[in-house]
Design a protein around this motif. Structure first.
Motif, PDB file in Angstrom:
ATOM      1  N   ALA A 114      39.166  34.983  36.247  1.00 43.49           N
ATOM      2  CA  ALA A 114      39.564  36.301  36.761  1.00 43.49           C
ATOM      3  C   ALA A 114      39.883  36.106  38.239  1.00 43.49           C
ATOM      4  CB  ALA A 114      38.463  37.329  36.550  1.00 43.49           C
ATOM      5  N   GLU A 121      46.364  39.976  41.060  1.00 47.23           N
ATOM      6  CA  GLU A 121      46.745  40.281  39.680  1.00 47.23           C
ATOM      7  C   GLU A 121      47.985  39.510  39.249  1.00 47.23           C
ATOM      8  OE1 GLU A 121      47.213  44.434  38.983  1.00 47.23           O
ATOM      9  OE2 GLU A 121      45.071  44.826  38.869  1.00 47.23           O
ATOM     10  N   SER A 135      41.191  37.253  32.514  1.00 50.99           N
ATOM     11  CA  SER A 135      40.966  38.692  32.564  1.00 50.99           C
ATOM     12  C   SER A 135      41.292  39.180  33.970  1.00 50.99           C
ATOM     13  CB  SER A 135      39.513  39.019  32.194  1.00 50.99           C
ATOM     14  OG  SER A 135      39.336  40.379  31.957  1.00 50.99           O
ATOM     15  N   GLY A 136      41.191  40.501  34.168  1.00 48.98           N
ATOM     16  CA  GLY A 136      41.615  41.072  35.434  1.00 48.98           C
ATOM     17  C   GLY A 136      43.108  41.308  35.485  1.00 48.98           C
ATOM     18  N   VAL A 139      46.104  46.849  33.682  1.00 44.64           N
ATOM     19  CA  VAL A 139      45.749  47.624  32.490  1.00 44.64           C
ATOM     20  C   VAL A 139      46.198  49.068  32.673  1.00 44.64           C
ATOM     21  CG1 VAL A 139      43.776  46.171  31.892  1.00 44.64           C
ATOM     22  CG2 VAL A 139      43.433  48.138  33.390  1.00 44.64           C
ATOM     23  N   GLY A 145      39.195  46.896  33.222  1.00 47.06           N
ATOM     24  CA  GLY A 145      39.980  45.752  33.622  1.00 47.06           C
ATOM     25  C   GLY A 145      40.811  46.002  34.856  1.00 47.06           C
ATOM     26  N   ASN A 295      33.636  44.894  35.102  1.00 43.28           N
ATOM     27  CA  ASN A 295      34.932  45.470  34.781  1.00 43.28           C
ATOM     28  C   ASN A 295      35.802  44.502  33.989  1.00 43.28           C
ATOM     29  OD1 ASN A 295      37.162  47.309  34.950  1.00 43.28           O
ATOM     30  ND2 ASN A 295      37.918  46.197  36.721  1.00 43.28           N
ATOM     31  N   VAL A 296      35.957  43.270  34.485  1.00 43.27           N
ATOM     32  CA  VAL A 296      36.884  42.351  33.835  1.00 43.27           C
ATOM     33  C   VAL A 296      36.306  41.742  32.564  1.00 43.27           C
ATOM     34  CG1 VAL A 296      38.119  41.868  35.972  1.00 43.27           C
ATOM     35  CG2 VAL A 296      36.221  40.386  35.312  1.00 43.27           C
ATOM     36  N   THR A 297      34.977  41.647  32.465  1.00 49.08           N
ATOM     37  CA  THR A 297      34.388  41.133  31.224  1.00 49.08           C
ATOM     38  C   THR A 297      34.566  42.128  30.089  1.00 49.08           C
ATOM     39  OG1 THR A 297      32.767  39.761  32.393  1.00 49.08           O
ATOM     40  CG2 THR A 297      32.253  40.357  30.117  1.00 49.08           C
ATOM     41  N   GLU A 299      36.974  44.158  29.852  1.00 44.54           N
ATOM     42  CA  GLU A 299      38.396  44.019  29.511  1.00 44.54           C
ATOM     43  C   GLU A 299      38.602  42.856  28.555  1.00 44.54           C
ATOM     44  OE1 GLU A 299      42.437  42.260  31.596  1.00 44.54           O
ATOM     45  OE2 GLU A 299      40.794  42.956  32.879  1.00 44.54           O
ATOM     46  N   TYR A 300      38.049  41.684  28.900  1.00 43.97           N
ATOM     47  CA  TYR A 300      38.254  40.477  28.096  1.00 43.97           C
ATOM     48  C   TYR A 300      37.666  40.643  26.695  1.00 43.97           C
ATOM     49  CZ  TYR A 300      38.163  35.561  26.720  1.00 43.97           C
ATOM     50  OH  TYR A 300      38.334  34.365  26.045  1.00 43.97           O
TER      51      TYR A 300
END
Length: 349
Positions: A114, A121, A135-136, A139, A145, A295-297, A299-300
């Motif tokens: 990430a 991004e 991830s990240g 979105v 994410g 947040n990004v986990t 998302e993943y």
């Protein structure tokens, strides 16, 4: 020179992978500390290091911190970190990012990357063309994410308020003086949130003009980056790079609270003891700054939405309060209490 296994920060890493792609000038390290709870998750940092050995140390310290951070945040992932060794100009090319994506893919899902320092991004989108273990990414509205910075800043803000309650007995940041070191994505976001609640701010950044612009926007003051840790304040908040809390800087602190978003703030474990000996309340960095990885986990993993992220961010103060309560009861430092809890969660306690 000591072997990799003998380095103080090796700490039984499961794997340390070195990558080189001469065609793109990529030199990178991916350190996997633990996959006990799931794939090793942690951002990629692009940085210029004076010595290659410094990059190894950074990767080891950061990946171990991610193991602890993810475990304490209740996430089903382990800890890892990517480091891209940049030149002095921090050159970043599409070919380099593509090569790094292929490096991640070669690990077969053991590492998920990430955003971290030096990456954005757009860079993750480029990496994502070569691997799905990223991830990240951008979105849609309301989804988990995207840029982890705002979530990290919010988690730190909630943690700073918990520290203010704990040490100062105040339920609000109104009128509380906070000195922030580093006003990038996390430190700048934290400053805006604190200003919105009426805090008094002193800001510093290696980019002095950036600090001055934000101070003018928020009605704060600035000092030189070399002076911010010794500013007289209710809270000192390190939000730049790590290893800033040393025997020398701790001796110069003029604050009852250290709570910030930087990773690996303690230069050595003994520096946590030094804070404790001075009766300075310390918010362990990997607990207070977990918002971005939450947040990004999510998302993943495809679990939850923005509301779920925010619900998990609101759990950060309670985790800190549990650590501080155990520290008070045992007489042990907050840093060592947190480490002990994290080690147990990753099966090494």
């Amino acid at each position: 020179m000591p072997s990799l296994w003998d380095l103080p920060d090796f700490d039984a890493h499961e794997g340390v992978h070195f990558f080189s792609d001469p065609a793109s000038d990529l030199r990178a390290i991916i350190a996997i500390h633990s996959t006990h709870l799931g794939p090793a998750a942690g951002g990629t940092r692009l940085w210029h290091y004076a010595e290659a050995g410094d990059a190894v140390t950074d990767a080891l310290r950061l990946s171990r911190g991610m193991s602890f951070k993810n475990a304490m945040a209740g996430l089903p992932v382990g800890g890892g970190k990517g480091v891209i060794l940049a030149d002095a100009a921090r050159t970043k090319t599409p070919a380099m990012l593509a090569a790094f994506g292929r490096a991640i893919e070669s690990l077969g899902g053991r590492y998920v990357t990430a955003e971290d320092v030096g990456m954005g991004e757009a860079d993750l989108v480029a990496i994502g063309r070569e691997t799905r273990h990223v991830s990240g990414l951008p979105v849609g509205e309301g989804r988990a994410g995207g840029d982890p910075g705002p979530s990290t800043a919010m988690g730190v803000f909630l943690g700073v308020k918990a520290a203010i309650r704990q040490a100062l007995g105040k339920d609000s940041a109104q009128g509380v003086h906070v000195a922030i070191q580093g006003v990038g994505s996390v430190g700048g976001g934290l400053a805006r949130l604190l200003a919105g609640e009426g805090a008094r701010l002193t800001l510093a950044d290696v980019d002095r003009a950036r600090a001055e612009r934000l101070a003018a926007e928020l009605g704060g003051a600035t000092v030189d980056a070399a002076e911010i840790l010794s500013a007289e304040a209710d809270v000192v908040s390190p939000c730049a790079l790590g290893a800033v809390l040393t025997a020398e800087s701790i001796a110069a602190l003029r604050t009852p609270i250290v709570a910030g978003g930087a990773n690996n703030q303690l230069a050595t474990p003994e520096d946590g003891d030094r804070l404790h000996a001075r009766n300075i309340l310390y918010a362990p960095d990997y607990v207070i700054n977990a918002g971005g990885i939450i947040n990004v986990t999510l998302e993943y993993l495809g679990q939850g939405d923005r509301a779920e992220v925010e619900a998990r961010l609101r759990q950060i103060p309670g985790r800190l309060e549990t650590i501080w309560a155990e520290s008070a009861a045992s007489g042990d430092t907050a840093a060592r209490v947190a480490d002990r809890m994290a080690m147990a969660l990753i099966g090494r306690g």
